[in-house]
Design a protein around this motif. Structure first.
Motif, PDB file in Angstrom:
ATOM      1  N   ALA A 236      68.145 -36.085 -28.796  1.00 58.07           N
ATOM      2  CA  ALA A 236      67.003 -36.584 -29.561  1.00 58.07           C
ATOM      3  C   ALA A 236      66.191 -37.616 -28.792  1.00 58.07           C
ATOM      4  O   ALA A 236      64.980 -37.747 -28.995  1.00 58.07           O
ATOM      5  CB  ALA A 236      67.489 -37.181 -30.883  1.00 58.07           C
ATOM      6  N   ASN A 237      66.851 -38.365 -27.918  1.00 56.43           N
ATOM      7  CA  ASN A 237      66.152 -39.370 -27.115  1.00 56.43           C
ATOM      8  C   ASN A 237      65.805 -38.872 -25.719  1.00 56.43           C
ATOM      9  O   ASN A 237      65.189 -39.592 -24.944  1.00 56.43           O
ATOM     10  CB  ASN A 237      66.986 -40.648 -26.991  1.00 56.43           C
ATOM     11  N   GLY A 238      66.218 -37.648 -25.400  1.00 56.73           N
ATOM     12  CA  GLY A 238      65.910 -37.084 -24.082  1.00 56.73           C
ATOM     13  C   GLY A 238      64.514 -36.501 -24.032  1.00 56.73           C
ATOM     14  O   GLY A 238      63.876 -36.250 -25.061  1.00 56.73           O
ATOM     15  N   LYS A 239      64.040 -36.264 -22.821  1.00 57.85           N
ATOM     16  CA  LYS A 239      62.688 -35.732 -22.630  1.00 57.85           C
ATOM     17  C   LYS A 239      62.512 -34.377 -23.304  1.00 57.85           C
ATOM     18  O   LYS A 239      61.493 -34.120 -23.959  1.00 57.85           O
ATOM     19  CB  LYS A 239      62.393 -35.616 -21.134  1.00 57.85           C
ATOM     20  N   THR A 240      63.524 -33.522 -23.171  1.00 58.93           N
ATOM     21  CA  THR A 240      63.431 -32.185 -23.763  1.00 58.93           C
ATOM     22  C   THR A 240      63.409 -32.255 -25.287  1.00 58.93           C
ATOM     23  O   THR A 240      62.594 -31.596 -25.945  1.00 58.93           O
ATOM     24  CB  THR A 240      64.609 -31.321 -23.289  1.00 58.93           C
ATOM     25  N   GLY A 241      64.303 -33.047 -25.858  1.00 61.13           N
ATOM     26  CA  GLY A 241      64.348 -33.174 -27.307  1.00 61.13           C
ATOM     27  C   GLY A 241      63.074 -33.774 -27.873  1.00 61.13           C
ATOM     28  O   GLY A 241      62.576 -33.334 -28.923  1.00 61.13           O
ATOM     29  N   ARG A 242      62.558 -34.786 -27.211  1.00 60.10           N
ATOM     30  CA  ARG A 242      61.304 -35.398 -27.678  1.00 60.10           C
ATOM     31  C   ARG A 242      60.156 -34.399 -27.631  1.00 60.10           C
ATOM     32  O   ARG A 242      59.353 -34.308 -28.570  1.00 60.10           O
ATOM     33  CB  ARG A 242      60.974 -36.630 -26.838  1.00 60.10           C
ATOM     34  N   GLU A 243      60.083 -33.640 -26.543  1.00 61.41           N
ATOM     35  CA  GLU A 243      59.003 -32.657 -26.422  1.00 61.41           C
ATOM     36  C   GLU A 243      59.133 -31.582 -27.489  1.00 61.41           C
ATOM     37  O   GLU A 243      58.143 -31.181 -28.109  1.00 61.41           O
ATOM     38  CB  GLU A 243      59.023 -32.029 -25.027  1.00 61.41           C
ATOM     39  N   GLY A 244      60.347 -31.121 -27.742  1.00 61.68           N
ATOM     40  CA  GLY A 244      60.536 -30.066 -28.736  1.00 61.68           C
ATOM     41  C   GLY A 244      60.173 -30.513 -30.133  1.00 61.68           C
ATOM     42  O   GLY A 244      59.472 -29.796 -30.871  1.00 61.68           O
ATOM     43  N   VAL A 245      60.626 -31.686 -30.519  1.00 60.93           N
ATOM     44  CA  VAL A 245      60.324 -32.199 -31.860  1.00 60.93           C
ATOM     45  C   VAL A 245      58.839 -32.497 -32.007  1.00 60.93           C
ATOM     46  O   VAL A 245      58.208 -32.141 -33.018  1.00 60.93           O
ATOM     47  CB  VAL A 245      61.170 -33.457 -32.149  1.00 60.93           C
ATOM     48  N   ASP A 246      58.258 -33.147 -31.002  1.00 64.68           N
ATOM     49  CA  ASP A 246      56.834 -33.483 -31.075  1.00 64.68           C
ATOM     50  C   ASP A 246      55.976 -32.225 -31.141  1.00 64.68           C
ATOM     51  O   ASP A 246      54.987 -32.178 -31.894  1.00 64.68           O
ATOM     52  CB  ASP A 246      56.421 -34.329 -29.863  1.00 64.68           C
ATOM     53  N   ALA A 247      56.345 -31.202 -30.354  1.00 62.70           N
ATOM     54  CA  ALA A 247      55.574 -29.959 -30.365  1.00 62.70           C
ATOM     55  C   ALA A 247      55.648 -29.286 -31.731  1.00 62.70           C
ATOM     56  O   ALA A 247      54.647 -28.739 -32.222  1.00 62.70           O
ATOM     57  CB  ALA A 247      56.093 -29.018 -29.278  1.00 62.70           C
ATOM     58  N   PHE A 248      56.802 -29.348 -32.363  1.00 69.02           N
ATOM     59  CA  PHE A 248      56.946 -28.758 -33.691  1.00 69.02           C
ATOM     60  C   PHE A 248      56.038 -29.471 -34.697  1.00 69.02           C
ATOM     61  O   PHE A 248      55.326 -28.821 -35.478  1.00 69.02           O
ATOM     62  CB  PHE A 248      58.409 -28.847 -34.140  1.00 69.02           C
ATOM     63  N   VAL A 249      56.055 -30.797 -34.681  1.00 66.93           N
ATOM     64  CA  VAL A 249      55.233 -31.580 -35.620  1.00 66.93           C
ATOM     65  C   VAL A 249      53.752 -31.352 -35.361  1.00 66.93           C
ATOM     66  O   VAL A 249      52.946 -31.265 -36.298  1.00 66.93           O
ATOM     67  CB  VAL A 249      55.585 -33.077 -35.507  1.00 66.93           C
ATOM     68  N   GLU A 250      53.401 -31.230 -34.082  1.00 69.25           N
ATOM     69  CA  GLU A 250      51.994 -31.052 -33.710  1.00 69.25           C
ATOM     70  C   GLU A 250      51.557 -29.595 -33.738  1.00 69.25           C
ATOM     71  O   GLU A 250      50.422 -29.275 -33.392  1.00 69.25           O
ATOM     72  CB  GLU A 250      51.772 -31.638 -32.308  1.00 69.25           C
ATOM     73  N   LYS A 251      52.463 -28.716 -34.124  1.00 68.09           N
ATOM     74  CA  LYS A 251      52.171 -27.288 -34.275  1.00 68.09           C
ATOM     75  C   LYS A 251      51.624 -26.675 -32.982  1.00 68.09           C
ATOM     76  O   LYS A 251      50.604 -25.985 -32.971  1.00 68.09           O
ATOM     77  CB  LYS A 251      51.195 -27.046 -35.444  1.00 68.09           C
ATOM     78  N   ARG A 252      52.342 -26.944 -31.894  1.00 68.50           N
ATOM     79  CA  ARG A 252      51.977 -26.373 -30.611  1.00 68.50           C
ATOM     80  C   ARG A 252      53.236 -25.858 -29.926  1.00 68.50           C
ATOM     81  O   ARG A 252      54.366 -26.165 -30.338  1.00 68.50           O
ATOM     82  CB  ARG A 252      51.290 -27.402 -29.717  1.00 68.50           C
TER      83      ARG A 252
END
Length: 257
Positions: A236-252
């Motif tokens: 959750a605090n790693g680069k991959t986890g942050r990118e995945g969660v943020d992309a989901f929220v931002e619908k991209r």
């Protein structure tokens, strides 16, 4: 990657290892096995997946039995080959990236052993697998006595090994040795495309999945739950986890590269 050879190449983040060629009837080619070991032991940072393939009519027809017969000291010859193969097996098992096998034609003997080591193995309707060891009076190598029971169960593994069973493609999928089937002529292409897709995916997630699955062989459920909790929290605090969660929220679509 300074040790690239005709047997080991990197294409689009995929480390392709050729384990057998049309020479010697598509028997295992130890130039490819040894080159693959060297590449896996010093895995290049650009590699996101490994692809095992044969370039002849078969994925791998097993060991070079004529070479066995011609050896002055057969025990010493086979011991040396098994040592090299097992170094490759260990390196393959320890790699943190997904391992894909494109299994066209026959995968026999040690060729079947390597199929059992893949994370995902694609075959075609004409694909066949066979332990092949009883047929020449030898015992398994390449880890088959360890991997096969974990895939098909102990009882079924005993039957397959003791009867030297020939498994057709449908049976291999049903037993979980092959992941799925594609058209015979598309096996290599589809396996490479799958490896490319995995290479572009969330590499740290794949590494975590492989680690968790490996631990699950000997862990209790309670321990495994702890491993899962710690792994997902770290992600959750790693680069991959942050990118995945943020992309989901931002619908991209996430960009893991």
């Amino acid at each position: 990657m300074t040790f690239e050879t005709e047997y080991v190449t990197i294409v689009d983040g995929v480390l392709q290892i050729t384990i057998a060629t049309s020479a010697n009837g598509t028997s295992m080619d130890f130039a490819g096995i040894n080159a693959g070991t060297a590449a896996l032991q010093k895995l290049d940072s650009e590699v996101g997946a490994v692809l095992l393939t044969g370039t002849g009519a078969n994925f791998c027809a097993g060991g070079n039995v004529r070479g066995f017969a011609a050896a002055e000291d057969r025990a010493a010859h086979i011991h040396a080959l098994a040592t090299d193969l097992h170094e490759f097996v260990v390196a393959l098992d320890e790699t943190v990236v997904p391992v894909v096998a494109g299994v066209q034609g026959w995968a026999a003997g040690a060729g079947m052993s390597l199929v059992c080591l893949a994370d995902i193995a694609l075959g075609g309707p004409s694909t066949k697998l066979r332990p092949a060891y009883p047929g020449i009076g030898l015992s398994p190598d390449g880890g088959m006595s360890w991997t096969l029971p974990r895939i098909v169960g102990a009882g079924r593994a005993r039957e397959i090994l003791l009867t030297d069973a020939v498994l057709d493609a449908d049976a291999a999928v049903r037993l979980g040795i092959l992941s799925r089937l594609v058209a015979d002529e598309d096996v290599r292409t589809e396996a490479l495309n799958l490896a490319r897709t995995l290479s572009a995916g969330p590499r740290s997630t794949y590494a975590s999945i492989k680690s968790l699955l490996a631990q699950s062989n000997s862990a209790t459920l309670s321990d495994q739950l702890d491993y899962e909790r710690d792994a997902i929290a770290a992600a959750a605090n790693g680069k991959t986890g942050r990118e995945g969660v943020d992309a989901f929220v931002e619908k991209r679509k996430p960009n893991y590269t």
